[in-house]
Each structure stands twice: as structure tokens, then as C-alpha cells.
Design a protein around this motif. Structure first.
Motif, PDB file in Angstrom:
ATOM      1  N   MET A   1       0.851  -1.179   0.000  1.00  0.00           N
ATOM      2  CA  MET A   1       0.000   0.000   0.000  1.00  0.00           C
ATOM      3  C   MET A   1       0.887   1.230   0.000  1.00  0.00           C
ATOM      4  O   MET A   1       1.973   1.219   0.575  1.00  0.00           O
ATOM      5  CB  MET A   1      -0.881   0.037   1.261  1.00  0.00           C
ATOM      6  CG  MET A   1      -1.923  -1.022   1.308  1.00  0.00           C
ATOM      7  SD  MET A   1      -3.119  -0.962   2.678  1.00  0.00           S
ATOM      8  CE  MET A   1      -2.464   0.110   3.877  1.00  0.00           C
ATOM      9  N   TRP A   2       0.392   2.301  -0.597  1.00  0.00           N
ATOM     10  CA  TRP A   2       1.063   3.577  -0.517  1.00  0.00           C
ATOM     11  C   TRP A   2       0.024   4.680  -0.619  1.00  0.00           C
ATOM     12  O   TRP A   2      -1.046   4.485  -1.171  1.00  0.00           O
ATOM     13  CB  TRP A   2       2.154   3.713  -1.566  1.00  0.00           C
ATOM     14  CG  TRP A   2       1.678   3.704  -2.983  1.00  0.00           C
ATOM     15  CD1 TRP A   2       1.429   4.775  -3.771  1.00  0.00           C
ATOM     16  CD2 TRP A   2       1.381   2.554  -3.788  1.00  0.00           C
ATOM     17  NE1 TRP A   2       0.994   4.381  -5.015  1.00  0.00           N
ATOM     18  CE2 TRP A   2       0.959   3.019  -5.047  1.00  0.00           C
ATOM     19  CE3 TRP A   2       1.437   1.175  -3.563  1.00  0.00           C
ATOM     20  CZ2 TRP A   2       0.598   2.160  -6.072  1.00  0.00           C
ATOM     21  CZ3 TRP A   2       1.064   0.324  -4.588  1.00  0.00           C
ATOM     22  CH2 TRP A   2       0.657   0.818  -5.821  1.00  0.00           C
ATOM     23  N   ARG A   7      -5.622   9.610  -1.302  1.00  0.00           N
ATOM     24  CA  ARG A   7      -5.864   8.334  -1.972  1.00  0.00           C
ATOM     25  C   ARG A   7      -4.829   7.310  -1.498  1.00  0.00           C
ATOM     26  O   ARG A   7      -3.635   7.576  -1.491  1.00  0.00           O
ATOM     27  CB  ARG A   7      -5.777   8.510  -3.475  1.00  0.00           C
ATOM     28  CG  ARG A   7      -6.057   7.244  -4.262  1.00  0.00           C
ATOM     29  CD  ARG A   7      -6.250   7.532  -5.715  1.00  0.00           C
ATOM     30  NE  ARG A   7      -7.598   8.085  -5.883  1.00  0.00           N
ATOM     31  CZ  ARG A   7      -8.091   8.472  -7.041  1.00  0.00           C
ATOM     32  NH1 ARG A   7      -7.378   8.391  -8.134  1.00  0.00           N
ATOM     33  NH2 ARG A   7      -9.313   8.954  -7.111  1.00  0.00           N
ATOM     34  N   ILE A   8      -5.316   6.126  -1.124  1.00  0.00           N
ATOM     35  CA  ILE A   8      -4.437   5.020  -0.762  1.00  0.00           C
ATOM     36  C   ILE A   8      -4.522   3.982  -1.871  1.00  0.00           C
ATOM     37  O   ILE A   8      -5.602   3.458  -2.161  1.00  0.00           O
ATOM     38  CB  ILE A   8      -4.830   4.401   0.598  1.00  0.00           C
ATOM     39  CG1 ILE A   8      -4.645   5.434   1.702  1.00  0.00           C
ATOM     40  CG2 ILE A   8      -4.009   3.147   0.875  1.00  0.00           C
ATOM     41  CD1 ILE A   8      -5.072   4.962   3.070  1.00  0.00           C
ATOM     42  N   HIS A   9      -3.393   3.731  -2.523  1.00  0.00           N
ATOM     43  CA  HIS A   9      -3.304   2.730  -3.583  1.00  0.00           C
ATOM     44  C   HIS A   9      -2.866   1.415  -2.952  1.00  0.00           C
ATOM     45  O   HIS A   9      -2.074   1.411  -2.008  1.00  0.00           O
ATOM     46  CB  HIS A   9      -2.259   3.153  -4.624  1.00  0.00           C
ATOM     47  CG  HIS A   9      -2.590   4.435  -5.302  1.00  0.00           C
ATOM     48  ND1 HIS A   9      -3.258   4.486  -6.493  1.00  0.00           N
ATOM     49  CD2 HIS A   9      -2.348   5.730  -4.951  1.00  0.00           C
ATOM     50  CE1 HIS A   9      -3.411   5.751  -6.850  1.00  0.00           C
ATOM     51  NE2 HIS A   9      -2.863   6.521  -5.936  1.00  0.00           N
ATOM     52  N   PHE A  10      -3.367   0.287  -3.478  1.00  0.00           N
ATOM     53  CA  PHE A  10      -2.917  -0.993  -2.942  1.00  0.00           C
ATOM     54  C   PHE A  10      -2.963  -2.079  -4.001  1.00  0.00           C
ATOM     55  O   PHE A  10      -3.673  -1.976  -5.004  1.00  0.00           O
ATOM     56  CB  PHE A  10      -3.717  -1.406  -1.705  1.00  0.00           C
ATOM     57  CG  PHE A  10      -5.183  -1.643  -1.951  1.00  0.00           C
ATOM     58  CD1 PHE A  10      -5.651  -2.911  -2.230  1.00  0.00           C
ATOM     59  CD2 PHE A  10      -6.093  -0.601  -1.890  1.00  0.00           C
ATOM     60  CE1 PHE A  10      -7.006  -3.143  -2.444  1.00  0.00           C
ATOM     61  CE2 PHE A  10      -7.442  -0.818  -2.099  1.00  0.00           C
ATOM     62  CZ  PHE A  10      -7.904  -2.093  -2.384  1.00  0.00           C
ATOM     63  N   GLN A  11      -2.144  -3.110  -3.755  1.00  0.00           N
ATOM     64  CA  GLN A  11      -2.105  -4.294  -4.582  1.00  0.00           C
ATOM     65  C   GLN A  11      -2.070  -5.492  -3.652  1.00  0.00           C
ATOM     66  O   GLN A  11      -1.548  -5.399  -2.540  1.00  0.00           O
ATOM     67  CB  GLN A  11      -0.849  -4.316  -5.459  1.00  0.00           C
ATOM     68  CG  GLN A  11      -0.766  -3.178  -6.440  1.00  0.00           C
ATOM     69  CD  GLN A  11       0.535  -3.203  -7.222  1.00  0.00           C
ATOM     70  OE1 GLN A  11       1.532  -3.763  -6.793  1.00  0.00           O
ATOM     71  NE2 GLN A  11       0.519  -2.588  -8.400  1.00  0.00           N
ATOM     72  N   VAL A  22      -5.164  -8.395  -7.002  1.00  0.00           N
ATOM     73  CA  VAL A  22      -5.780  -7.082  -7.173  1.00  0.00           C
ATOM     74  C   VAL A  22      -4.668  -6.098  -7.488  1.00  0.00           C
ATOM     75  O   VAL A  22      -3.684  -5.991  -6.743  1.00  0.00           O
ATOM     76  CB  VAL A  22      -6.520  -6.629  -5.888  1.00  0.00           C
ATOM     77  CG1 VAL A  22      -7.082  -5.230  -6.059  1.00  0.00           C
ATOM     78  CG2 VAL A  22      -7.614  -7.612  -5.516  1.00  0.00           C
ATOM     79  N   THR A  23      -4.814  -5.375  -8.609  1.00  0.00           N
ATOM     80  CA  THR A  23      -3.834  -4.346  -8.966  1.00  0.00           C
ATOM     81  C   THR A  23      -4.586  -3.094  -9.371  1.00  0.00           C
ATOM     82  O   THR A  23      -5.734  -3.154  -9.803  1.00  0.00           O
ATOM     83  CB  THR A  23      -2.928  -4.795 -10.135  1.00  0.00           C
ATOM     84  OG1 THR A  23      -3.755  -5.030 -11.270  1.00  0.00           O
ATOM     85  CG2 THR A  23      -2.135  -6.044  -9.791  1.00  0.00           C
ATOM     86  N   GLY A  24      -3.966  -1.963  -9.204  1.00  0.00           N
ATOM     87  CA  GLY A  24      -4.585  -0.697  -9.605  1.00  0.00           C
ATOM     88  C   GLY A  24      -5.740  -0.275  -8.727  1.00  0.00           C
ATOM     89  O   GLY A  24      -6.543   0.570  -9.113  1.00  0.00           O
ATOM     90  N   ALA A  25      -5.847  -0.840  -7.551  1.00  0.00           N
ATOM     91  CA  ALA A  25      -6.963  -0.504  -6.659  1.00  0.00           C
ATOM     92  C   ALA A  25      -6.589   0.680  -5.778  1.00  0.00           C
ATOM     93  O   ALA A  25      -5.413   0.921  -5.496  1.00  0.00           O
ATOM     94  CB  ALA A  25      -7.319  -1.707  -5.790  1.00  0.00           C
ATOM     95  N   TYR A  26      -7.618   1.415  -5.351  1.00  0.00           N
ATOM     96  CA  TYR A  26      -7.371   2.528  -4.446  1.00  0.00           C
ATOM     97  C   TYR A  26      -8.624   2.828  -3.633  1.00  0.00           C
ATOM     98  O   TYR A  26      -9.716   2.424  -3.981  1.00  0.00           O
ATOM     99  CB  TYR A  26      -6.925   3.782  -5.200  1.00  0.00           C
ATOM    100  CG  TYR A  26      -7.949   4.312  -6.173  1.00  0.00           C
ATOM    101  CD1 TYR A  26      -8.936   5.205  -5.761  1.00  0.00           C
ATOM    102  CD2 TYR A  26      -7.935   3.935  -7.509  1.00  0.00           C
ATOM    103  CE1 TYR A  26      -9.886   5.696  -6.644  1.00  0.00           C
ATOM    104  CE2 TYR A  26      -8.866   4.420  -8.405  1.00  0.00           C
ATOM    105  CZ  TYR A  26      -9.843   5.293  -7.959  1.00  0.00           C
ATOM    106  OH  TYR A  26     -10.772   5.776  -8.835  1.00  0.00           O
ATOM    107  N   ILE A  27      -8.407   3.537  -2.558  1.00  0.00           N
ATOM    108  CA  ILE A  27      -9.486   4.024  -1.699  1.00  0.00           C
ATOM    109  C   ILE A  27      -9.260   5.511  -1.506  1.00  0.00           C
ATOM    110  O   ILE A  27      -8.154   5.940  -1.180  1.00  0.00           O
ATOM    111  CB  ILE A  27      -9.475   3.321  -0.324  1.00  0.00           C
ATOM    112  CG1 ILE A  27      -9.724   1.833  -0.480  1.00  0.00           C
ATOM    113  CG2 ILE A  27     -10.492   3.944   0.615  1.00  0.00           C
ATOM    114  CD1 ILE A  27      -9.568   1.048   0.802  1.00  0.00           C
ATOM    115  N   ASP A  28     -10.298   6.314  -1.723  1.00  0.00           N
ATOM    116  CA  ASP A  28     -10.227   7.742  -1.465  1.00  0.00           C
ATOM    117  C   ASP A  28     -10.699   8.003  -0.041  1.00  0.00           C
ATOM    118  O   ASP A  28     -11.771   7.554   0.357  1.00  0.00           O
ATOM    119  CB  ASP A  28     -11.092   8.530  -2.447  1.00  0.00           C
ATOM    120  CG  ASP A  28     -10.491   8.566  -3.837  1.00  0.00           C
ATOM    121  OD1 ASP A  28     -11.257   8.653  -4.798  1.00  0.00           O
ATOM    122  OD2 ASP A  28      -9.252   8.507  -3.957  1.00  0.00           O
ATOM    123  N   LEU A  29      -9.893   8.734   0.712  1.00  0.00           N
ATOM    124  CA  LEU A  29     -10.228   9.035   2.095  1.00  0.00           C
ATOM    125  C   LEU A  29     -10.973  10.365   2.183  1.00  0.00           C
ATOM    126  O   LEU A  29     -10.621  11.321   1.513  1.00  0.00           O
ATOM    127  CB  LEU A  29      -8.956   9.119   2.949  1.00  0.00           C
ATOM    128  CG  LEU A  29      -8.081   7.871   2.980  1.00  0.00           C
ATOM    129  CD1 LEU A  29      -6.798   8.152   3.758  1.00  0.00           C
ATOM    130  CD2 LEU A  29      -8.829   6.714   3.595  1.00  0.00           C
TER     131      LEU A  29
END
Length: 161
Positions: A1-2, A7-11, A22-29
Motif C-alpha cells: 500500500m502507498w 488516496r491510498i493505492h494498494f495491490q 488485485v492491482t490498480g486498486a485505491y481508496i479515497d479518504l
């Protein structure tokens, strides 16, 4: 994660084979300030942590009116601290709105009574609602089966916290 701003991106990868799942996923805070409940000596009211949860649910309902209206039910949440009811919230998913207080018209299809801290734990995914119910931490009256329809709404709100 970064993290990149809000926005937190994760794989995710399969352990051992390192195959990507899972690639290219993210969560907006969103900015959500959750503090410890404390009494306001001037008003006699208490600030509840779960208020932030209902604010996030309200945003989800506003952004996803069609999904919310598919639930087609009215839920009344009684929020307590140490067994004393301090707040009520209505999720009127027939009309696609969330507000503090009792239902504006008619009555709730299901009423859920839960401690403030337990509501936060449920919303964050740290406490399973079914387990909370079986342990007596979550009390439900009315049409208990309708509460199963809240799962998708709570999961999308959790991502916004």
C-alpha cells in the motif's frame, strides 16, 4: 500500500506464488474526525463517535440513491453509552435519506439498539454484526431479516471512513 494525498493505492498478491490478485486498486479518504465521546457541560449532550459513521452513510445514500432505495426499508438506530440512550438516527432507505431523530413519517421497519463504541467497531469491520447480535451487543426489533440488506451499504461506507 502507498498513500498519495487522500488516496491510498494498494495491490494484493497470492502468498507463495506472488501472482497478482488485485492491482490498480485505491481508496479515497474523506476527512472524518472521530474523537472520544465526552460530555459538553453546557448542553448536557454527548458527542458520539458514531455520528461520523452516520455522516458517512448519509453521503453514501446521497451518492447512491438507486442502490439505497433497493433496500426499501426504514431503520431506526438507538445509540447508547453504558446502556443509556443518547441518540437516534433514521436510515429511511425508502426515500433515500439519513437523518438524526425518529422517522419523519410512519414507523421503522427495524429498530437497532447498539452502544456507540460497538457501532463504530461494526462500521469499521472490526466487529461482525451477527456476532454482535448473538452476544447481545446489538439488539434488533421489528423485521430482523431486513437488516441483512444493510450489509452492502455498510461496506461501502466503511471504505469512506
Amino acid at each position: 500500500m502507498w498513500r498519495n494525498g487522500n488516496r491510498i493505492h494498494f495491490q494484493t498478491f497470492v502468498l507463495g506464488t506472488e501472482k497478482p490478485v488485485v492491482t490498480g486498486a485505491y481508496i479515497d479518504l474523506l476527512e472524518v474526525k472521530m474523537g472520544v465521546p465526552r460530555a459538553n457541560p453546557c448542553s448536557g449532550k454527548t458527542d458520539l463517535q458514531s455520528d461520523a459513521i452516520f455522516a458517512a452513510i448519509s453521503e453514501q445514500v446521497k451518492q447512491n440513491q438507486d442502490q439505497a432505495k433497493k433496500v426499501n426499508a426504514v431503520f431506526l438506530y438507538n445509540i447508547t453509552i453504558d446502556g443509556k440512550q443518547l441518540s437516534e438516527w433514521t436510515l429511511d432507505l425508502k426515500n433515500g435519506e439519513v437523518h438524526k431523530g425518529k422517522p419523519k413519517s410512519g414507523k421503522a421497519d427495524a429498530t437497532l439498539t447498539v452502544e456507540d463504541k460497538d457501532m463504530v467497531e461494526i462500521a469499521l469491520g472490526k466487529l461482525n454484526p451477527q456476532l454482535a447480535f448473538m452476544r447481545g451487543k446489538l439488539k434488533i426489533t421489528g423485521n430482523i431479516m431486513l437488516t441483512q440488506k444493510l450489509k452492502s451499504l455498510m461496506e461501502t461506507s466503511k471504505a469512506k471512513l
